[in-house]
Write an enzyme that holds these catalytic residues in place. Sequence first.
Site, PDB file in Angstrom:
ATOM      1  N   HIS A  68      11.957   8.283   1.211  1.00  0.00           N
ATOM      2  CA  HIS A  68      11.242   8.040  -0.249  1.00  0.00           C
ATOM      3  C   HIS A  68      11.524   6.581  -0.279  1.00  0.00           C
ATOM      4  O   HIS A  68      11.201   5.945  -0.828  1.00  0.00           O
ATOM      5  CB  HIS A  68      12.044   8.717  -1.529  1.00  0.00           C
ATOM      6  CG  HIS A  68      11.874   8.192  -3.191  1.00  0.00           C
ATOM      7  ND1 HIS A  68      12.390   9.284  -4.425  1.00  0.00           N
ATOM      8  CD2 HIS A  68      11.279   7.001  -3.351  1.00  0.00           C
ATOM      9  CE1 HIS A  68      11.161   7.902  -5.157  1.00  0.00           C
ATOM     10  NE2 HIS A  68      11.252   7.431  -4.878  1.00  0.00           N
ATOM     11  N   GLU A 117      10.248  -0.672  -2.953  1.00  0.00           N
ATOM     12  CA  GLU A 117      11.567  -0.564  -1.813  1.00  0.00           C
ATOM     13  C   GLU A 117      12.149  -1.746  -1.700  1.00  0.00           C
ATOM     14  O   GLU A 117      12.799  -1.904  -2.296  1.00  0.00           O
ATOM     15  CB  GLU A 117      10.497   0.634  -1.301  1.00  0.00           C
ATOM     16  CG  GLU A 117      10.170   2.340  -1.543  1.00  0.00           C
ATOM     17  CD  GLU A 117      11.374   2.362  -2.651  1.00  0.00           C
ATOM     18  OE1 GLU A 117      12.282   2.216  -2.350  1.00  0.00           O
ATOM     19  OE2 GLU A 117      11.145   3.332  -3.436  1.00  0.00           O
ATOM     20  N   HIS A 121      15.100  -2.569  -3.584  1.00  0.00           N
ATOM     21  CA  HIS A 121      16.399  -2.172  -2.980  1.00  0.00           C
ATOM     22  C   HIS A 121      16.523  -3.256  -1.633  1.00  0.00           C
ATOM     23  O   HIS A 121      18.137  -2.663  -1.654  1.00  0.00           O
ATOM     24  CB  HIS A 121      16.449  -0.498  -2.215  1.00  0.00           C
ATOM     25  CG  HIS A 121      16.101   0.317  -3.923  1.00  0.00           C
ATOM     26  ND1 HIS A 121      16.525   0.582  -4.270  1.00  0.00           N
ATOM     27  CD2 HIS A 121      14.689   1.052  -4.175  1.00  0.00           C
ATOM     28  CE1 HIS A 121      16.010   1.723  -5.884  1.00  0.00           C
ATOM     29  NE2 HIS A 121      14.912   1.509  -5.027  1.00  0.00           N
TER      30      HIS A 121
END
Length: 255
Positions: A68, A117, A121
């Site tokens: 993920h 993503e 992050h």
Amino acid sequence: MKPAKLHYWILGCFSMVLCCGCTSEKFLLSDSHPHAWEKLYLAHHWPVTVCKMSANDCQDPPEYWTIHGLWPNRGEECNRTWHFNVTEIKDLMSDMRCYWPDVLHSSQNCTHFWRHEWEKHGTCAATLQILNSQKKYFGKALELYQHLDLNSSLLKAGIKPGSTYYQMTAIKEALTSFYGVTLKIQCLPPEEGEKAQTIGQIEFCFSKKLELRNCTESTGGSERMQADLELGTGELSVCDDTLPTYYPSQVQSHK
Ligand SMILES: *[C@@H]1O[C@H](CO)[C@@H](O)[C@H](O)[C@H]1NC(C)=O
Ligand SMILES: *[C@@H]1O[C@H](CO)[C@@H](O)[C@H](O)[C@H]1NC(C)=O
Ligand SMILES: *[C@@H]1O[C@H](CO)[C@@H](O)[C@H](O)[C@H]1NC(C)=O
Ligand SMILES: *[C@@H]1O[C@H](CO)[C@@H](O)[C@H](O)[C@H]1NC(C)=O
Ligand SMILES: *[C@@H]1O[C@H](CO)[C@@H](O)[C@H](O)[C@H]1NC(C)=O
């Protein structure tokens, strides 16, 4: 934007509002050190469960744990000018497609999931030299994932997807003895009329040296909440040790 994605995002935003509102101390702390983080979560999710949560555009979800994300425990969107560029990870493409697919949008190419993503992050993780490019960030996540080999560890412990219910404590004990650290395991709570929860996500914690560490060792009071906010997994919550746990092998048609 597809409804499923929107749904995911709305939940994410909602929990963000909740968390910022309820932990003002934390807010101040992260305000003075906006991007200071001390551990990384490598989150694996179980595609069959992800599809159960939102079966919008899921076709034949893989029956193995996929990535993920790789998330610092603090900070997001740390550099808004550092845009995702798929060309930078072209050498990783076959592994990315196989191990880091956009489960919710299987008919589209994955670039917007990877962009999300990276921008949310990856730009924060990039304060570490070993993660300071898109190629390093995605490449390292793939490397950690392959090294952990969660698929095989579960199989070796006799934990297989299917119709059997497992005890959460048995899953936890098996994984803890295998890896020597405690993991964070998240479930979809029982639906109405059901008594079992469904396993959905397994997170490993790493130090800044990228060594496995216990996920339970808490360094700050509201860390868990902060982490949950970064996951954007609004419907998943930490599994209940007392409930039977379902590890589904096929998507039920929920349409
Ligand atoms: C943000 O990313 C850009 C583009 O990679 C880079 O030039 C800049 O130095 C970064 N800023 C910070 C604060 O890291
Ligand atoms: C994307 O990355 C490639 C390879 O590093 C580079 O040649 C290209 O200019 C980049 N594109 C953008 C829009 O930055
Ligand atoms: C995926 O879609 C983006 C635009 O959304 C496009 O630039 C890119 O070339 C596509 N990649 C593949 C492998 O089809
Ligand atoms: C996980 O299992 C699937 C199916 O058996 C396999 O294709 C995949 O390569 C495995 N992943 C890893 C990292 O070994
Ligand atoms: C994790 O915690 C256990 C005790 O709960 C401890 O024995 C072990 O050394 C810890 N592992 C690491 C890597 O910190």
